[in-house]
Scaffold this motif. Structure first.
Motif, PDB file in Angstrom:
ATOM      1  N   GLY A  45      12.337  15.981  -0.789  1.00 43.00           N
ATOM      2  CA  GLY A  45      12.109  14.941  -1.788  1.00 43.00           C
ATOM      3  C   GLY A  45      11.553  13.655  -1.223  1.00 43.00           C
ATOM      4  N   ASP A  46      11.606  13.504   0.104  1.00 42.70           N
ATOM      5  CA  ASP A  46      11.068  12.309   0.764  1.00 42.70           C
ATOM      6  C   ASP A  46       9.725  12.575   1.426  1.00 42.70           C
ATOM      7  N   VAL A  47       9.072  13.635   1.023  1.00 43.38           N
ATOM      8  CA  VAL A  47       7.751  13.987   1.559  1.00 43.38           C
ATOM      9  C   VAL A  47       6.766  14.089   0.403  1.00 43.38           C
ATOM     10  N   VAL A  48       5.655  13.376   0.513  1.00 44.78           N
ATOM     11  CA  VAL A  48       4.592  13.416  -0.489  1.00 44.78           C
ATOM     12  C   VAL A  48       3.608  14.491  -0.075  1.00 44.78           C
ATOM     13  N   ALA A  80       0.819  -1.207   0.000  1.00 46.29           N
ATOM     14  CA  ALA A  80       0.000   0.000   0.000  1.00 46.29           C
ATOM     15  C   ALA A  80       0.851   1.255   0.000  1.00 46.29           C
ATOM     16  N   ALA A  81       1.919   1.258   0.805  1.00 47.09           N
ATOM     17  CA  ALA A  81       2.802   2.423   0.854  1.00 47.09           C
ATOM     18  C   ALA A  81       3.453   2.663  -0.501  1.00 47.09           C
ATOM     19  N   ALA A  82       3.935   1.594  -1.139  1.00 42.02           N
ATOM     20  CA  ALA A  82       4.563   1.733  -2.452  1.00 42.02           C
ATOM     21  C   ALA A  82       3.563   2.250  -3.483  1.00 42.02           C
ATOM     22  N   ALA A  83       2.332   1.762  -3.414  1.00 40.59           N
ATOM     23  CA  ALA A  83       1.302   2.219  -4.351  1.00 40.59           C
ATOM     24  C   ALA A  83       1.003   3.698  -4.162  1.00 40.59           C
ATOM     25  N   ALA A  84       1.001   4.155  -2.905  1.00 43.76           N
ATOM     26  CA  ALA A  84       0.745   5.573  -2.640  1.00 43.76           C
ATOM     27  C   ALA A  84       1.885   6.438  -3.173  1.00 43.76           C
ATOM     28  N   VAL A  85       3.130   5.980  -3.005  1.00 44.14           N
ATOM     29  CA  VAL A  85       4.266   6.723  -3.548  1.00 44.14           C
ATOM     30  C   VAL A  85       4.165   6.798  -5.063  1.00 44.14           C
ATOM     31  N   GLN A  86       3.779   5.697  -5.692  1.00 44.07           N
ATOM     32  CA  GLN A  86       3.637   5.683  -7.144  1.00 44.07           C
ATOM     33  C   GLN A  86       2.552   6.647  -7.603  1.00 44.07           C
ATOM     34  N   PHE A 121       1.150   9.275  -5.947  1.00 48.88           N
ATOM     35  CA  PHE A 121       1.168  10.659  -5.498  1.00 48.88           C
ATOM     36  C   PHE A 121       2.559  11.241  -5.287  1.00 48.88           C
ATOM     37  N   GLY A 122       3.604  10.426  -5.346  1.00 51.78           N
ATOM     38  CA  GLY A 122       4.909  10.895  -4.923  1.00 51.78           C
ATOM     39  C   GLY A 122       5.805  11.501  -5.978  1.00 51.78           C
ATOM     40  N   GLY A 123       5.461  11.358  -7.215  1.00 52.96           N
ATOM     41  CA  GLY A 123       6.314  11.927  -8.247  1.00 52.96           C
ATOM     42  C   GLY A 123       7.342  10.937  -8.765  1.00 52.96           C
ATOM     43  N   ARG A 124       7.866  11.247  -9.929  1.00 62.03           N
ATOM     44  CA  ARG A 124       8.759  10.333 -10.637  1.00 62.03           C
ATOM     45  C   ARG A 124      10.084  10.108  -9.906  1.00 62.03           C
ATOM     46  N   GLU A 125      10.700  11.188  -9.416  1.00 62.90           N
ATOM     47  CA  GLU A 125      12.027  11.060  -8.803  1.00 62.90           C
ATOM     48  C   GLU A 125      11.990  10.156  -7.578  1.00 62.90           C
ATOM     49  N   LEU A 126      10.997  10.338  -6.722  1.00 64.44           N
ATOM     50  CA  LEU A 126      10.868   9.494  -5.530  1.00 64.44           C
ATOM     51  C   LEU A 126      10.570   8.053  -5.930  1.00 64.44           C
ATOM     52  N   GLY A 128      -4.961  14.517  -0.960  1.00 59.44           N
ATOM     53  CA  GLY A 128      -5.702  13.274  -1.116  1.00 59.44           C
ATOM     54  C   GLY A 128      -4.874  12.020  -0.973  1.00 59.44           C
ATOM     55  N   ALA A 129      -3.548  12.159  -0.837  1.00 54.66           N
ATOM     56  CA  ALA A 129      -2.689  10.974  -0.759  1.00 54.66           C
ATOM     57  C   ALA A 129      -2.986  10.151   0.486  1.00 54.66           C
TER      58      ALA A 129
END
Length: 384
Positions: A223-226, A95-101, A103-108, A230-231
């Motif tokens: 860069g480590d903050v989403v 779930a965490a990885a899906a949220a980063v994908q 809402f987190g942006g390409r670089e993260l 809505g994330a």
């Protein structure tokens, strides 16, 4: 809606059944026989097998080595994992990885997601807040200082915290901070061992090791903050729906154990399963499981497809949580009753299923609270 699963979803479930074959729910010491957690770490060998079967990257896109599947596929795999009480952070990390994908942006994503999909990077989520009763995003404050965020607060009951490399922590910006948006929720990726972060051991109802995460002026690179709106709401809904899938799988296994036991246990020369009182109780629990299943797939479909309709996805998630919270409790209570004293024997795995069921019930929260929220939602969205 059409409840027929796609070939890809069914293939994921079949692969999961293969990986979980031979995993014994009583392979670790019973909580009743230890003074602390049943184990120091999660099942790393099983985690590696899940990675090799590509089951840790189900929700990730092909660019990260994933299958690009949806929440339904993840829930099918989680359902299988609960049948054997698999001791891995499959829900939290996926779930965490899906949220980063999302809402987190390409670089993260490029820094984290391929490694997470291969099982090299373990993620978890701090979703319980300070007490477990208030919103998790209210337990930690976040303020921006140039190119870093500074976090302060406490998150309790973080699952698999001692084995995770990064914890996704929801945090709320100050209501007066106009620079970053007043009262916004951001998701910060915190390493448990970094400066200012500390863990205190807690033990769950299931006997698993949790962590209380204390943050004192922890500095996180921007860069480590989403920061996307809505994330956290999306991640929280996915976690809740995945927990409903765990409750369903556990309940199905417990009902099968009960059927097998009552079919062999005899009284007055007949299997107790042939007695009407036993059959009626088992039938009621079967109905609970089918209701849990129907509401689960509705919620997972809404999250995965982005469909909203008249009511937001929260309504379907709330209904699934109501059935899962109440249903899993009734299933294990009936199982204990129909097993008699044998069900309390710590040499028999039913007691561990009961402990895990209680943990899931507490994680989902009281059904009455979601019934009230669902009533408010329906009042705000008249269907006429």
């Amino acid at each position: 809606m059409d409840f027929t699963f796609t070939e890809e979803q069914l293939a994921a479930a079949e692969a999961a059944r293969g990986v979980f074959t031979g995993v014994a729910p009583d392979a670790v010491p019973s909580p009743a026989r230890t003074t602390g957690a049943v184990a120091e770490d999660f099942d790393r060998a099983l985690w590696d097998r899940l990675a090799h079967a590509d089951l840790l990257s189900l929700l990730l896109g092909e660019e990260y080595g994933g299958a690009g599947l949806d929440a339904i596929a993840l829930c099918l795999v989680l359902r299988e994992s609960a049948k054997v009480l698999a001791r891995v952070p499959l829900l939290e990390s996926s779930a965490a990885a899906a949220a980063v994908q999302a809402f987190g942006g390409r670089e993260l994503g490029e820094r984290l997601l391929a490694r997470a999909g291969r099982g090299e990077l373990v993620l978890t989520v701090a979703a319980n807040g300070r007490t477990g009763h208030d919103g998790a995003e209210l337990a930690v404050s976040a303020r921006r200082e140039g190119e870093v965020w500074v976090l302060d607060g406490v998150q309790t009951g973080v699952p698999w915290a001692y084995g995770a490399d990064l914890v996704v922590v929801p945090a709320r910006t100050d209501a007066t901070d106009a620079a970053v948006g007043a009262g916004r929720t951001v998701l910060a990726l915190v390493a448990p061992g970094q400066v200012g972060a500390a863990l205190a051991e807690q033990v769950s109802t299931s006997g698993e090791r949790l962590g209380e995460l204390r943050l004192e002026s922890v500095r996180i690179a921007a860069g480590d903050v989403v920061e996307a709106d809505g994330a956290w709401e999306w991640l929280r809904a996915l976690l809740a729906t995945g927990t409903c899938a765990l409750a369903l799988g556990l309940g199905e296994r417990v009902l099968r154990m009960t059927s097998e036991y009552t079919g062999k246990r005899e009284q007055f020369g007949y299997p107790v399963a042939t007695f009407q009182a036993v059959a009626v109780q088992a039938a009621d629990r079967y109905i609970d499981l089918r209701a849990m299943e129907a509401t689960l797939w509705q919620a997972a479909w809404r999250i995965g497809s982005g469909a909203q309709g008249v009511l937001p996805a929260f309504g379907d998630v709330a209904v699934a949580k109501i059935w899962a919270s109440e249903g899993v409790r009734r299933v294990v209570q009936t199982a204990q009753h129909l097993h008699g004293g044998f069900g309390a024997d710590t040499d028999y795995p039913l007691h561990r299923y009961h402990a895990w069921a209680k943990h899931l019930e507490l994680a989902l929260g009281p059904a009455a609270a979601y019934e009230e929220e669902l009533g408010d939602l329906l009042a705000a969205h008249p269907l006429a």
